[in-house]
Design an enzyme around this catalytic site. Structure first.
Site, PDB file in Angstrom:
ATOM      1  N   SER A 211      38.384  34.785  50.370  1.00 30.55           N
ATOM      2  CA  SER A 211      38.340  35.613  49.193  1.00 30.55           C
ATOM      3  C   SER A 211      39.427  36.695  49.386  1.00 30.55           C
ATOM      4  O   SER A 211      40.307  36.715  50.098  1.00 30.55           O
ATOM      5  CB  SER A 211      37.045  36.484  49.220  1.00 30.55           C
ATOM      6  OG  SER A 211      37.057  36.966  47.913  1.00 30.55           O
ATOM      7  N   ASN A 212      39.279  37.918  48.693  1.00 30.49           N
ATOM      8  CA  ASN A 212      40.219  39.044  48.725  1.00 30.49           C
ATOM      9  C   ASN A 212      39.627  40.290  48.326  1.00 30.49           C
ATOM     10  O   ASN A 212      38.467  40.213  48.291  1.00 30.49           O
ATOM     11  CB  ASN A 212      41.433  38.888  47.626  1.00 30.49           C
ATOM     12  CG  ASN A 212      40.863  38.763  46.205  1.00 30.49           C
ATOM     13  OD1 ASN A 212      40.615  39.627  45.651  1.00 30.49           O
ATOM     14  ND2 ASN A 212      40.893  37.535  45.822  1.00 30.49           N
TER      15      ASN A 212
END
Ligand code: PMT
Length: 405
Positions: A211-212
């Site tokens: 993810s980020n």
């Protein structure tokens, strides 16, 4: 002609001495053509008689949640809230602010405020020491965070025969804030807007993902602002702990493929698409059904491409106005321009996420807006403020004849 002409307004009057000044405000609003519906708390009626507001507004004044009404507005708080173009609360006492911040609906004003999705303007008035109390500060901050406009009190002579901050703002400031709020609600009236926000999660196994750091805040503010300007908003929101705004239809998604599917299902007939989400470009080629054990797996994760939601929208955009985002760390403007052209965008909003304190998971941002034949730098400000400036720019670009922006 005033922007308030022909608009239904709810004015909530609370129990403070400045209630008498609200009579002047109601009179001016009525003279500007607004259809003013006054709701008084029990305490407000100790300061001013309902008859005063009835005479000035030419409408029945509401003082109780338990009034029985004719069929079309028999559920009074809902009828008032849904008709209102804006809600004004003045004078907002410390008690009223606390109840509004915490969502109490024990009286008519509280119930109307909970049911309303229109902009709200609050004009506090109280003694300086109360205004400065941390509890009041926190409650005011909660209302601001909800998108409500607070017209800060002024310094002057108070009822306690002292000078200090706490006097309700002057009539022209309060009405100015109300006019501004109502003007904004008309801009996107009847329009349908899609906003993507937040990160996506690409599963490795049931407990691990790629993810980020996107929090979704930027997109949530864009969705909130579009709703305040009158749009019907669909927010396609990746995983985040933040609450989506009131008055917006939220579609929760996890992965880029779900975001793609969600947006494509809503695409037809949208007037604007704003892609602020940080969508993962890649996902693990294999997502394990069970939690992977240390020894069980090849340590290399092979990736495959995710669909590009915005680029696909761009290929089939029709008349939808397309706003893309770009999070860059170098050669910011050049990369953003490539995306503007490559994804057939009308506007791109680029943030240099190498700068501390802005971009991912921060409360502020700083952006460069770029369109085909122009650009605008937005200096550092809260994401709410930046969202408002982006919608202002969208309005200008959409209004300009082709080639004249
Ligand atoms: O969420 P916050 O914490 O508030 O942070 C805000 C933000 C930094 C995430 C936001 O301001 C921002 O920059 N969003 C875009 C981030 C990004 O992923 O940019 P990009 O350069 O990778 O993508 C370009 C554009 O294509 C974006 O509009 C993106 O939504 C879109 N895209 C990208 C990949 C993909 N598979 N599908 C897409 O739609």
């Amino acid at each position: 002609m005033s922007v308030l002409a022909g608009r239904s307004l709810v004015v909530g009057v609370c129990g403070g001495i400045a209630a008498y000044k609200v009579a002047g405000i109601v009179s001016t609003l009525a003279q500007r053509g607004a259809d003013v519906h006054v709701v008084m708390t029990e305490a407000a009626q100790r300061f001013v008689a309902p008859l005063t507001f009835h005479a000035l507004s030419a409408n029945r004044v509401h003082t109780s949640l338990w009034e029985m009404r004719a069929r079309e507005d028999h559920v009074l708080h809902i009828a008032l809230a849904h008709r209102a173009a804006a809600l004004l609360i003045a004078p907002a006492t410390a008690d009223a602010i606390a109840k509004l911040a915490h969502g109490y609906a024990e009286d008519l004003l509280g119930a109307v405020a909970l049911a309303a999705t229109c902009p709200a303007v609050v004009a506090p008035a109280m003694n300086t020491s109360m205004w400065e109390h941390p509890a009041v500060r926190a409650n005011v901050a909660a209302l601001r965070a909800r998108g409500w406009t607070i017209v800060d009190p002024e310094s002057g002579f108070l009822a306690e025969r002292q000078q200090g901050v706490g006097r309700m703002a002057a009539e022209e400031r309060i009405i100015g804030a109300l006019e501004e709020a109502v003007a904004r609600t008309r801009e996107l009236e009847g329009q349908r807007v899609i906003v993507t926000a937040g990160p996506t999660r690409e599963a490795i196994d049931p407990v691990r993902f790629i993810s980020n750091a996107s929090s979704g805040a930027m997109g949530i503010e864009l969705a909130r602002e579009a709703a305040l300007r009158g749009a019907q908003v669909d927010l396609v929101l990746g995983p985040t702990h933040l609450e989506p705004p009131h008055g917006v239809r939220t579609h929760r998604v996890e992965s880029a493929r779900e975001m793609h599917e969600g947006v494509m299902a809503l695409r037809e007939g949208a007037d604007a698409f704003v892609a602020s989400a940080a969508v993962a470009d890649w996902r693990p080629a294999v997502a394990y059904d069970q939690k992977v054990k240390k020894g069980d797996v090849d340590p290399v994760i092979r990736l495959e491409r995710n669909p590009d939601v915005l680029a696909e929208f761009g290929r089939r955009k029709g008349t939808t106005f397309l706003v893309g985002f770009a999070a860059e760390t170098q050669d910011v403007e050049r990369h953003a321009r490539e995306k503007l052209i490559g994804k057939a965008l009308d506007l791109i909003c680029v943030n240099d996420v190498s700068r501390p304190g802005i971009g991912f998971a921060s409360s502020e941002n700083e952006m460069l807006l770029i369109w085909r034949d122009g650009s605008e730098a937005l200096p550092r400000a809260s994401k709410r403020e930046i969202a408002a400036r982006i919608w202002d720019r969208v309005a200008v670009l959409r209004a300009a004849p082709k080639g004249e922006s």
